[in-house]
Design a protein around this motif. Structure first.
Motif, short mmCIF file in Angstrom:
data_model
loop_
_atom_site.label_atom_id
_atom_site.label_comp_id
_atom_site.label_asym_id
_atom_site.label_seq_id
_atom_site.Cartn_x
_atom_site.Cartn_y
_atom_site.Cartn_z
N MET A 109 23.62 15.90 -36.86
CA MET A 109 22.87 15.69 -38.10
C MET A 109 22.71 17.01 -38.86
O MET A 109 22.80 17.05 -40.08
CB MET A 109 21.50 15.08 -37.80
CG MET A 109 21.57 13.63 -37.35
SD MET A 109 19.97 12.96 -36.87
CE MET A 109 19.25 12.59 -38.44
N LEU A 110 22.49 18.07 -38.11
CA LEU A 110 22.37 19.37 -38.77
C LEU A 110 23.68 19.80 -39.40
O LEU A 110 23.71 20.32 -40.53
CB LEU A 110 21.93 20.41 -37.75
CG LEU A 110 20.44 20.69 -37.86
CD1 LEU A 110 19.90 21.24 -36.57
CD2 LEU A 110 20.21 21.70 -38.98
N LEU A 111 24.78 19.59 -38.67
CA LEU A 111 26.09 19.91 -39.22
C LEU A 111 26.33 19.13 -40.51
O LEU A 111 26.73 19.67 -41.53
CB LEU A 111 27.17 19.57 -38.19
CG LEU A 111 28.62 19.71 -38.67
CD1 LEU A 111 28.99 21.17 -38.85
CD2 LEU A 111 29.58 19.04 -37.71
N VAL A 112 26.05 17.82 -40.46
CA VAL A 112 26.24 16.98 -41.64
C VAL A 112 25.31 17.45 -42.76
O VAL A 112 25.70 17.49 -43.93
CB VAL A 112 25.98 15.50 -41.29
CG1 VAL A 112 25.92 14.65 -42.55
CG2 VAL A 112 27.07 14.99 -40.37
N GLY A 113 24.08 17.83 -42.39
CA GLY A 113 23.14 18.31 -43.40
C GLY A 113 23.68 19.53 -44.12
O GLY A 113 23.65 19.62 -45.35
N ILE A 114 24.21 20.47 -43.36
CA ILE A 114 24.72 21.70 -43.98
C ILE A 114 25.96 21.40 -44.82
O ILE A 114 26.09 21.84 -45.96
CB ILE A 114 25.01 22.76 -42.91
CG1 ILE A 114 23.67 23.26 -42.33
CG2 ILE A 114 25.81 23.91 -43.48
CD1 ILE A 114 23.82 24.23 -41.20
N MET A 115 26.85 20.58 -44.25
CA MET A 115 28.08 20.27 -45.00
C MET A 115 27.77 19.52 -46.29
O MET A 115 28.31 19.83 -47.35
CB MET A 115 29.03 19.44 -44.14
CG MET A 115 29.77 20.28 -43.13
SD MET A 115 30.75 19.30 -41.99
CE MET A 115 31.83 18.46 -43.09
N SER A 116 26.88 18.53 -46.20
CA SER A 116 26.59 17.77 -47.42
C SER A 116 25.77 18.61 -48.39
O SER A 116 25.84 18.42 -49.60
CB SER A 116 25.88 16.46 -47.08
OG SER A 116 24.65 16.72 -46.45
N ALA B 283 21.35 26.65 -46.23
CA ALA B 283 21.80 26.61 -44.84
C ALA B 283 20.71 27.12 -43.92
O ALA B 283 20.44 26.53 -42.86
CB ALA B 283 23.07 27.45 -44.69
N VAL B 284 20.04 28.19 -44.33
CA VAL B 284 18.95 28.74 -43.52
C VAL B 284 17.81 27.73 -43.43
O VAL B 284 17.28 27.46 -42.35
CB VAL B 284 18.45 30.07 -44.11
CG1 VAL B 284 17.19 30.53 -43.39
CG2 VAL B 284 19.53 31.13 -44.02
N ALA B 285 17.49 27.11 -44.57
CA ALA B 285 16.41 26.14 -44.60
C ALA B 285 16.70 24.97 -43.67
O ALA B 285 15.82 24.54 -42.91
CB ALA B 285 16.18 25.63 -46.02
N SER B 286 17.95 24.46 -43.70
CA SER B 286 18.22 23.31 -42.83
C SER B 286 18.16 23.73 -41.38
O SER B 286 17.77 22.94 -40.52
CB SER B 286 19.55 22.63 -43.15
OG SER B 286 20.39 23.45 -43.85
N HIS B 287 18.53 24.98 -41.11
CA HIS B 287 18.42 25.41 -39.72
C HIS B 287 16.97 25.48 -39.28
O HIS B 287 16.61 25.01 -38.21
CB HIS B 287 19.08 26.77 -39.50
CG HIS B 287 18.79 27.26 -38.12
ND1 HIS B 287 17.81 28.19 -37.86
CD2 HIS B 287 19.28 26.87 -36.93
CE1 HIS B 287 17.74 28.36 -36.56
NE2 HIS B 287 18.62 27.59 -35.97
#
Lengths: 329, 280, 471
Positions: A248-255, A317-321
């Protein structure tokens, strides 16, 4: 290892067994090098990554540095200008209301699109994961929008959401609304319609990421939950979501990266001006307007905005992490 | 009603299919409109209230026109060459790099990681001119290599494979080392099978990227003999003197088919990722 | 960064970052030494810079002598969106040229002329990689001219290069403030026709035999259409994109000052009246609300019978015929010249870039392509509803006796009549950037988000700012 923080988030297909154990201990605690590393001469790793590092360095990073340099000049599209202007482009940018409007639109776009693109494809993957008759057909059909030509799709969508289009007609017949919804002429609705188009095209794309991640969620967890009396929804929240959290995190960053770059959808639905009065322009849209006109374009200023877009992307990207690691605690 | 209540399993299955059909309508509805429009005859209106969803006079004339007007065979061949080149380089090199990036304990790993992230985050338009200058300087303009090279290895694919390799527990590696397996052997026997699902994702993604790419090949390629399908099909919409949307739609339907075929062939492998590998 | 040192994390992170930044700075400095900022201001014997962008021009191009010598070498020729229909024509033409000049090889390519056309051309120019003979429109020709990318054909080409062209066309094809010719005119079309749906007009209580003759009259009729249609159909798409600057030019409004160095349209009462009326039409539902900014194709709306007026261009009727024959059959055609009294020319141009490696061959090919003989053959094709740039080629049966009474025939007949005194009214200051900036403000006024005078002033300011920027 500043970078390992990220590296952890991008681990798609992490086995669920690992997920339940806080992966923070694995990635953050300094620990002795694993056995294999001791047998490796210093140059072996470089040999493995050499082709990637050369191609990405030459064709990915070099143009990026070039853009940073350009952002300090007044270069023009056809090669005129190019003199050093210091921070002029940046100070102009900070004072430019059109720039801030574009930032707002891009951020709004990401804020709406990312959660949808993280959750909906997962539900879709869950729906097609189980092998039932004809499931291959459904999987392929759900993937089809990903490969559909944007030009043809645009034609369809314009018709769908126009004043007399099927969406408005249906809503009016049901009696939910009395006058057509101005999907294409209201700035906010235009952006939301574009988000819908992005989501429609992105569903199948992210679905396949989740499909390979779902494979690693242990079946017995579902059985256990089912014995505890958990329904489909609770199984989804308590078993599926934790099991694919890293994906989900990967998808979050990619999207997120994709959303901040969105251009085509706005151009197709909002026209060459980018919505009424140019008020739906996103950052890439504004960069094009600013930099690419052969007569009055300003490549230097466009480059400065590109750098701003880059900074925004890193921030996202930092925020989603941060968001991801908070859930972990 | 009692039947409905007592047959939980059947009920779940029915619900599942109802949901599947709803999503099906949403996802392929617009594409079907496109498909049926491409089958319409000249008497069938394409737009407006007189236009119907299904063609009243269905015909494959538009498809015939596509094949008559442009050399489809040549375009498809060129596209396949591009796709093979791209899929090959996107599977081999990012897998190697992704494997090493998933291994800890070597100097430069962090820098490499940042290089990947940075290269992913720039809009293509803002580096395009710089890229084209590089390609012409290398003498690669108007060639397949020139189109292929800048996108030959994508950072995102390194990250995808890296994620799959990271999922293999360290104990497995340690055990293999005790058995005396060298790096290459461990990679081949343990890690590669574990990353099969991720590699299938990479194959599909890079195939589509090469198949659909438009702006970049257009800038690099001059000779029509090298045109890929997406460039060739743009000709259908570009005639300045006659233009039939049916033909454009037929063209875009033709372009979708190979990708869907590839997807049908590969979709079951998505599930053979980590679990089917050496982890067990 | 390896994990086996035991330095506390935060410091190592800082080091990585500073290290990275230092690397970026060093690389940037290395970069700035090459690539950008290197354009010299040297002037050649012909009084023009010796560079175009980053490209060094050849001695042959910068000398004060006319080009001379036998054409030879390989040249690239680029057309826009013609491959689909004219492949055999161009193959034949190239073969004939190569037969006449055996030392020359011509490579033909065709750009589809989509939204990315300009961008591809700019990219090519930047890499000194423009085709040797290239099909341009007014905007791109002007952009290339400003940066010295086009060969001055008056001083470098043969003395009689302008001879074969229609004098009015040839004379009007110059850039502001420069007496030399940098492009050659090719085929051209007309703006100044109107196409309309006769059935819808009748339904709205209008006489299809008496279509509007001025822009304002058209807007008044649109008002009546809104009253009668009950939202079933509209007058025309709402986006002003296709109306400016054309409508303003037809009304003889003062768009710029005399030498095109400043925009003045905000003060023109005719334009204020036009925009006020336009905004009223939008409010009362004469125009489809959702087409204010989107690029909804007028062909699509017109063929579907959703709007009364179609395009102002005759060749548009072919599209209508292809997509909905029923609408085509009830289409009426008339002129709409307003105060101007003439139709406007919209021409395709041929340029020879100054970066060409074989300029002699390139100029020879351009002349060959535009010779009366070959233009006659080009416009004789039944597909072409455009006009040639040479006088001789106008004198063919296709133009002199048109029979039949289909809408297309009617449009062709009216076009030929209007062609004899059509004007080239292109405003070079009106670049794509100006168009976008002005249209954005007009959209705000039309949707009622900004008062008319405020929006016009903002549009004028934005347009003048763009002029200022381009210097």
């Amino acid at each position: 290892m500043a970078t390992d923080v990220y590296a952890g988030t991008l681990a798609a297909g992490e086995p669920a067994a690992k997920v339940t154990r806080p992966s923070r201990t694995r990635s953050r605690r300094p620990r002795p090098t694993s056995g294999a590393a001791l047998y490796r001469p210093w140059w072996t790793p470089w040999l493995w990554v050499a082709p990637a590092i050369i191609v990405i360095g030459v064709f990915g990073v070099f143009p990026f540095l070039n853009t940073i340099v350009l952002s300090f000049t007044d270069a023009r599209p056809l090669g005129g200008g190019g003199d050093w202007v210091g921070l002029d482009n940046y100070s102009r940018m900070v004072a430019d209301p059109a720039f801030w409007l574009a930032v707002r639109n891009s951020v709004l776009y990401a804020v709406v699109a990312v959660p949808l693109l993280v959750v909906l494809p997962l539900m879709l993957a869950q729906l097609v994961y189980k092998k039932v008759p004809a499931i291959g057909f459904f999987r392929t059909a759900f993937y089809a929008p990903v490969v559909a030509s944007m030009v043809a799709v645009a034609l369809v969508w314009q018709n769908l959401v126009s004043e007399n289009g099927p969406v408005n007609t249906a809503l009016m017949q049901v009696g939910i609304i009395h006058s057509p919804i101005p999907f294409l002429s209201d700035t906010t609705l235009l952006l939301l319609t574009a988000v819908a188009l992005t989501v429609w095209k992105g569903l199948g794309w992210y679905m396949i990421f989740y499909l390979s991640a779902l494979a690693s969620v242990p079946k017995d967890l579902y059985e256990a939950a089912s014995l505890d009396g958990a329904g489909t929804f609770r199984q989804f929240v308590h078993v599926t979501v934790p099991g694919v959290r890293l994906t989900m995190l990967l998808v979050g960053i990619m999207s997120g990266i994709g959303s901040l770059r969105v251009f085509t959808e706005i151009y197709i639905l909002g026209g060459a001006t980018g919505g009424v009065g140019g008020q739906a322009r996103t950052l890439p849209f504004y960069i094009r307007d600013v930099a690419l006109d052969p007569i009055s374009g300003n490549v230097g200023y466009g480059a400065a905005i590109s750098v701003a877009l880059f900074v925004l992307t890193i921030g996202l990207a930092v925020a989603s992490h941060k968001l991801g690691s908070k859930e972990e605690d | 009603m009692t039947w409905w209540r007592t047959h939980g399993r059947t009920r779940a299955l029915v619900t599942r299919y109802v949901l599947l059909l709803v999503v099906l309508a949403i996802s392929v509805g617009p594409l079907l409109w496109q498909f049926f429009s491409s089958l319409k005859g000249p008497q069938d209106a394409l737009y407006g209230s007189s236009a119907t969803f299904f063609p009243a006079n269905p015909t494959f004339a538009a498809y015939q026109t596509v094949f008559e007007q442009v050399p489809m065979g040549m375009y498809i061949r060129n596209s396949l060459i591009m796709c093979l080149l791209t899929v090959f380089s996107q599977v081999v090199f990012p897998t190697l790099a992704g494997y090493m990036l998933s291994r800890q304990g070597w100097r430069g790993r962090g820098v490499f990681y940042w290089v990947l992230i940075i290269s992913m985050m720039f809009p293509f338009e803002s580096i395009m001119v710089s890229l084209y200058t590089q390609i012409t300087d290398l003498g690669l303009d108007d060639s397949f290599i020139g189109v292929w090279l800048p996108g030959a290895i994508a950072a995102v694919n390194v990250l995808i494979t890296r994620a799959a390799f990271s999922a293999v527990p360290n104990e497995v590696e340690d055990a293999a080392m005790l058995d005396g397996a060298g790096e290459v052997r461990r990679f081949w026997k343990i890690y590669l099978p574990a990353a099969r699902g991720a590699m299938v994702v990479v194959v599909i993604n890079s195939f589509i990227a090469a198949w659909d790419d438009f702006l970049w090949p257009f800038i690099v390629l001059r000779s029509e003999e090298l045109y890929t399908l997406s460039l060739g099909l743009s000709r259908l919409a570009s005639s300045s003197l006659s233009y039939d949307p049916r033909v454009t739609m037929a063209g875009s339907i033709i372009a979708i088919v190979p990708i869907l075929v590839l997807f049908v062939a590969l979709q079951r492998y998505f599930f053979k990722g980590v679990e089917s590998g050496a982890v067990k | 960064m390896s994990t086996h040192t035991l330095t506390p994390r935060p410091r190592r992170r800082a080091r990585t970052l500073t290290g990275g930044i230092a690397g970026v700075v060093v690389a940037s400095l290395a970069l700035s030494a090459c690539g950008i900022g290197g354009s010299s201001d040297a002037v050649g014997a012909n009084g023009k810079p010796t560079t175009a962008g980053k490209c060094e021009l050849s001695e042959e191009v910068t000398s004060d002598q006319r080009l001379s010598g036998e054409p030879s070498g390989e040249i690239t020729f680029q057309t826009t969106a013609l491959k689909q229909d004219f492949s055999p024509y161009f193959e034949k033409l190239i073969a004939a040229f190569e037969k006449k000049y055996p030392d020359v090889t011509v490579k033909w390519q065709d750009d589809p002329g989509d939204a990315e056309f300009t961008q591809r051309l700019v990219t090519n120019a930047q890499s000194c990689d423009l085709p040797d003979v290239v099909n341009l429109n007014q905007t791109t020709a002007y952009a290339l001219y400003r940066e010295n990318f086009l060969l001055d054909l008056t001083t470098k080409g043969p003395e009689d290069i302008g001879e074969p062209f229609i004098p009015s066309v040839w004379e009007s094809q110059k850039f502001p403030g420069d007496d030399d010719h940098y492009v050659l005119p090719w085929y051209w079309g007309l703006n100044g026709l109107q196409t309309f749906n006769k059935d819808l007009m009748k339904d709205a209580g209008l006489d299809p035999q008496a279509p509007p003759s001025t822009v304002m009259e058209q807007l008044d009729m649109a008002s009546q259409i809104a009253e009668k249609s009950g939202g079933e159909y509209y007058a025309f798409p709402a986006n002003p994109y296709t109306h400016v600057p054309n409508d303003w030019q037809l009304m003889n409004a003062a768009i710029t000052n005399a030498d095109e160095t400043e925009f003045t349209f905000a003060d023109d009462p005719k334009i204020q009246e036009w925009l006020t009326k336009y905004a009223e039409l939008y409010a009362e539902g004469a125009l489809p609300k959702d087409t204010l900014s989107s690029d909804v194709d007028v062909t699509q709306l017109y063929s579907a019978g959703d709007v009364v007026w179609g395009s102002t261009n005759a060749s548009f009727l072919r599209y209508v015929k292809d997509t909905n024959e029923a609408t085509y059959d009830v289409t009426g055609v008339a002129t709409l010249f307003d105060a101007r009294g003439h139709a406007f020319q919209d021409g395709q141009l041929i340029g020879v870039p100054s970066t060409s490696k074989n300029p002699v061959a390139a100029v020879a090919f351009a002349q060959f392509l535009l010779s009366p003989e070959w233009q006659t053959e080009f416009v004789s094709s039944p597909l072409v509803s455009n006009f040639p740039s040479t006088e001789e080629s106008l004198d063919i049966p296709k133009f002199t006796d048109i029979t039949g009474d289909s809408p297309l025939d009617e449009a062709n007949r009216l076009s030929v009549e209007a062609a004899t005194d059509a004007e080239n009214v292109f405003i070079f200051a009106w670049s794509d950037a100006v168009q976008t900036a002005v249209v954005s403000e007009l959209q705000l006024a039309i949707s009622g988000k900004k008062p008319v005078d405020e929006a016009l002033q903002a549009a004028e300011d934005a347009a003048n700012r763009i002029l200022e920027q381009q210097g």
